[in-house]
Design an enzyme around this catalytic site. Structure first.
Site, mmCIF file in Angstrom:
data_model
loop_
_atom_site.group_PDB
_atom_site.id
_atom_site.type_symbol
_atom_site.label_atom_id
_atom_site.label_comp_id
_atom_site.label_asym_id
_atom_site.label_seq_id
_atom_site.Cartn_x
_atom_site.Cartn_y
_atom_site.Cartn_z
ATOM 1 C CD GLN A 175 1.897 8.958 5.246
ATOM 2 O OE1 GLN A 175 1.056 8.449 5.710
ATOM 3 N NE2 GLN A 175 3.160 9.242 5.719
ATOM 4 C CG PHE A 179 -0.080 10.034 9.757
ATOM 5 C CD1 PHE A 179 0.009 8.895 9.894
ATOM 6 C CD2 PHE A 179 -1.324 10.551 10.105
ATOM 7 C CE1 PHE A 179 -1.078 7.974 10.019
ATOM 8 C CE2 PHE A 179 -2.420 9.617 10.341
ATOM 9 C CZ PHE A 179 -2.222 8.531 10.436
ATOM 10 C CB SER A 180 1.408 13.482 4.946
ATOM 11 O OG SER A 180 1.079 12.341 4.230
ATOM 12 C CG ASP A 232 -1.245 16.108 6.683
ATOM 13 O OD1 ASP A 232 -0.632 14.919 7.059
ATOM 14 O OD2 ASP A 232 -2.240 16.029 6.155
ATOM 15 C CD1 TRP A 288 -0.762 2.540 2.111
ATOM 16 C CD2 TRP A 288 -2.918 1.831 1.126
ATOM 17 N NE1 TRP A 288 -1.867 3.529 2.171
ATOM 18 C CE2 TRP A 288 -3.140 2.865 1.541
ATOM 19 C CE3 TRP A 288 -3.843 1.159 0.268
ATOM 20 C CZ2 TRP A 288 -4.030 3.675 1.193
ATOM 21 C CZ3 TRP A 288 -5.010 1.957 0.091
ATOM 22 C CH2 TRP A 288 -5.085 2.994 0.522
ATOM 23 C CG MET A 289 2.403 5.277 -2.404
ATOM 24 S SD MET A 289 3.354 5.308 -3.986
ATOM 25 C CE MET A 289 2.029 5.529 -5.052
ATOM 26 C CG ASN A 290 -1.712 7.039 2.048
ATOM 27 O OD1 ASN A 290 -1.277 6.101 2.853
ATOM 28 N ND2 ASN A 290 -1.995 8.353 2.938
ATOM 29 C CG ASP A 291 -0.954 11.298 1.729
ATOM 30 O OD1 ASP A 291 -1.721 10.715 1.153
ATOM 31 O OD2 ASP A 291 -1.173 11.974 2.848
ATOM 32 C CD GLU A 343 -6.754 14.291 5.260
ATOM 33 O OE1 GLU A 343 -6.772 13.359 6.098
ATOM 34 O OE2 GLU A 343 -6.867 13.925 3.912
ATOM 35 C CD1 TRP A 358 -8.367 10.265 1.590
ATOM 36 C CD2 TRP A 358 -7.680 7.873 2.057
ATOM 37 N NE1 TRP A 358 -7.016 10.137 2.216
ATOM 38 C CE2 TRP A 358 -6.469 8.790 2.498
ATOM 39 C CE3 TRP A 358 -7.764 6.734 2.345
ATOM 40 C CZ2 TRP A 358 -5.734 8.050 2.927
ATOM 41 C CZ3 TRP A 358 -6.615 6.101 2.739
ATOM 42 C CH2 TRP A 358 -5.546 6.786 3.059
HETATM 43 C C1 FRU Z 1 -4.107 12.284 3.425
HETATM 44 C C2 FRU Z 1 -3.875 11.699 4.886
HETATM 45 C C3 FRU Z 1 -2.946 12.826 5.513
HETATM 46 C C4 FRU Z 1 -2.215 11.779 6.568
HETATM 47 C C5 FRU Z 1 -2.071 10.497 5.843
HETATM 48 C C6 FRU Z 1 -2.165 9.013 6.490
HETATM 49 O O1 FRU Z 1 -4.312 11.440 2.654
HETATM 50 O O2 FRU Z 1 -4.925 11.373 5.698
HETATM 51 O O3 FRU Z 1 -3.735 13.712 6.358
HETATM 52 O O4 FRU Z 1 -1.238 12.344 7.171
HETATM 53 O O5 FRU Z 1 -3.256 10.490 4.688
HETATM 54 O O6 FRU Z 1 -1.559 8.298 5.883
#
Ligand code: FRU
Length: 521
Positions: A77, A117-118, A192, A58-61, A243, A328
């Site tokens: 992330q 977190f970010s 963030d 998994w990857m996000n920001d 965010e 999301w």
């Molecule tokens: C945005 C977020 C940030 C948070 C991170 C957690 O996508 O919700 O606000 O730091 O992802 O993974």
């Protein structure tokens, strides 16, 4: 918004970044029945071939976007144990051009203060933090700690800000022993940090979100931070939690004027549903951000460009943005198995002004042109004409529609009769991407619920230019070099092999169709 509470308890596991690849058995010589295993890295179905994806899981920001010593760093992330969101680490990759990437070991692991977190990264060139030496100044990451235990206990102070430093170009990281550098006095969503060096005041500035607004801090040394102002409680869109802020100056194209831009991602409440990124154009005097802007502006009207931020360390005239190509609403549900999520193409941000207002353009960096090849130019393409290709899913299309713009549609189809439509509707003066029948859409209700529309910047458009980048499971649609943008994920059952143009009498002239080189070889 992620439901952080529903997460499994975390076990600190070290992970070896063994790159996962698909193995394809190829018959070398059928007489001898000899077989050889050919490593085909990153060829899983839907894996983008010229966009960044993590090796697995998994990857996000995007986090800590930083250019230093000829290298572009991309942290992100990352949850190395699963293909759904989990205890966050900072993954790491480096690049010479922001298109081809080398995966690096995980940069930051959770610790007793929380998950990572970010946030952002800076080069502390003057060693203001004292974490390096004048000869070897530190690279400093500024991030949010998210303490699960605190969240579970129902407290509101579980997000704090921490820093870590690297003295070897981002390869290894040490957490600062005085963490957290900003504590929390009871703000549930407090995260963030985006940090920049403010030359005029000779201070570090941090933009940090606090639920429904941005707080600005300054610091002489990245360790001690003073709250100096707030922005946004009564400005912009407030359909969800704010965010991933970003603050930077930008020259207004063709004018001797510099404005400050504040990006704020928000989830939910984006124009086409779920997560989206709004921006404000105004001024920043080292302490306070101000704007006359009356209504929200959006960077991208597709559903899949979120939490995007820009690079630190680039010259002022280069403002490069990368976003997370997901939402999301359904990020955890997309039909991929080995890895999950991709980043947008890196995009150059430019600020323009028409007779009404300022607006931000975002368009892929020129670097992507180096990857485009086998270009076929069609001088004209008239109403009802079709083109075929082995796969439009690995292509870029650049075209112009001369004269006044009127209704048109490009319809991408395949043998499964999936259909992805892109175009313009004059009655509403909107561009659109319609993925409702584009293949797999049922994994989450909002994914295929509606077509995505984006208002044109001008009332009448003439000689309009378009670019479309398709990469297996995404489409990025740009009007006039990023004046209007829609970014969407797509999951067709098989690649699109035909494209039909329909219009209200208009002709495309010319249309260029190019292949785009794969970045993982
Ligand atoms: C945005 C977020 C940030 C948070 C991170 C957690 O996508 O919700 O606000 O730091 O992802 O993974």
């Amino acid at each position: 918004m992620i439901n952080y509470t529903s997460m499994k308890p975390y076990l600190l596991l070290f992970m070896s970044l063994a790159l996962l690849g698909c193995k394809q058995e190829v018959s070398k010589n059928s007489d001898e029945q000899e077989t050889e295993v050919v490593e085909e890295r990153f060829r899983e179905s839907y894996r983008p071939q010229y966009h960044f994806t993590p090796p697995e899981k998994w990857m996000n920001d995007p986090n800590g976007l930083l250019y230093h010593n000829g290298t572009y760093h991309l942290f992100y992330q990352y949850y190395p144990e699963d293909i759904v969101w989990g205890p966050m680490h900072w993954g790491h990759a480096t690049s010479a051009d922001m298109i081809s990437w080398e995966h690096k070991p995980i940069a930051l692991y959770p610790d007793e203060l929380g998950l990572i977190f970010s946030g952002s990264a800076v080069m502390d060139t003057k060693n203001t933090s004292g974490l390096g030496t004048p000869e070897n100044p530190p690279m400093v990451a500024i991030f949010t700690y998210h303490l699960m235990a605190g969240e579970k206990a129902g407290s509101k102070d579980f997000q704090t800000q921490g820093i870590a430093y690297s003295l070897d170009e981002g390869d290894t990281w040490t957490k600062y022993e005085g963490n957290p550098v900003i504590g929390n006095e009871g703000i549930k969503d407090f995260r963030d940090p985006k940090v920049l060096w403010h030359e005029a005041s000779q201070k570090w500035i941090m933009a940090l979100v606090a639920g429904d607004h941005v707080k600005f801090y300054n610091s002489p040394n990245l360790k001690e931070w003073n709250l100096v102002s707030e922005f946004g409680k009564n400005q912009g869109a407030h359909g969800g939690v704010w965010e991933c802020p970003d603050l930077f100056p930008l020259l207004v194209a063709g004018r001797d004027e510099t404005k400050w831009v504040l990006l704020v991602s928000m989830n939910p409440g984006a124009p086409n549903g779920g997560s989206g990124t709004q921006y404000f154009v105004g001024n920043f005097d080292g302490t306070q951000f101000t704007t006359n802007q009356k209504s929200p502006k959006w960077l991208d009207y597709g559903m899949d460009n979120y939490a995007g931020v820009t690079y630190n360390g680039l010259p002022d005239d280069q403002r490069t943005f990368i976003g997370w190509m997901s939402n999301w609403n359904y990020a955890r549900d997309t039909p991929t198995e080995v890895w999950r999520s991709a980043m947008t193409l890196p995009r150059k941000l430019t600020l323009a002004k028409n007779n009404k207002d300022y607006y931000l353009k975002n368009y892929p960096l020129k670097a992507i042109d180096e990857y485009s090849y086998a270009t076929v130019t069609h001088d004209t393409m008239k109403h009802n004409m079709s083109l075929s290709s082995a796969s439009f899913n690995k292509m870029r299309l650049d075209f112009e529609i001369p004269g006044k713009l009127d209704d048109f549609t490009l319809n991408f189809t395949n043998v499964e009769k999936n259909s992805l439509k892109v175009g313009y509707k004059k009655a509403d003066n909107t561009f659109f991407v319609d993925r409702r029948k584009s293949g797999k859409v049922a994994f989450e209700p909002s994914f295929g619920a509606a077509m995505h529309t984006a208002p044109a910047i001008e009332k009448t458009l003439t000689n309009t230019k378009f670019s479309i980048f398709m990469d297996e499971s995404s489409i990025e649609f740009f009007v006039n070099q990023g004046e209007t943008v829609l970014t969407d994920q797509i999951f067709p059952d098989t690649p699109f092999t035909a494209m039909t143009f329909t219009s209200n009498g208009q002709t495309i002239a010319p249309l260029k169709v190019s292949k785009v080189k794969r970045i993982w070889d």
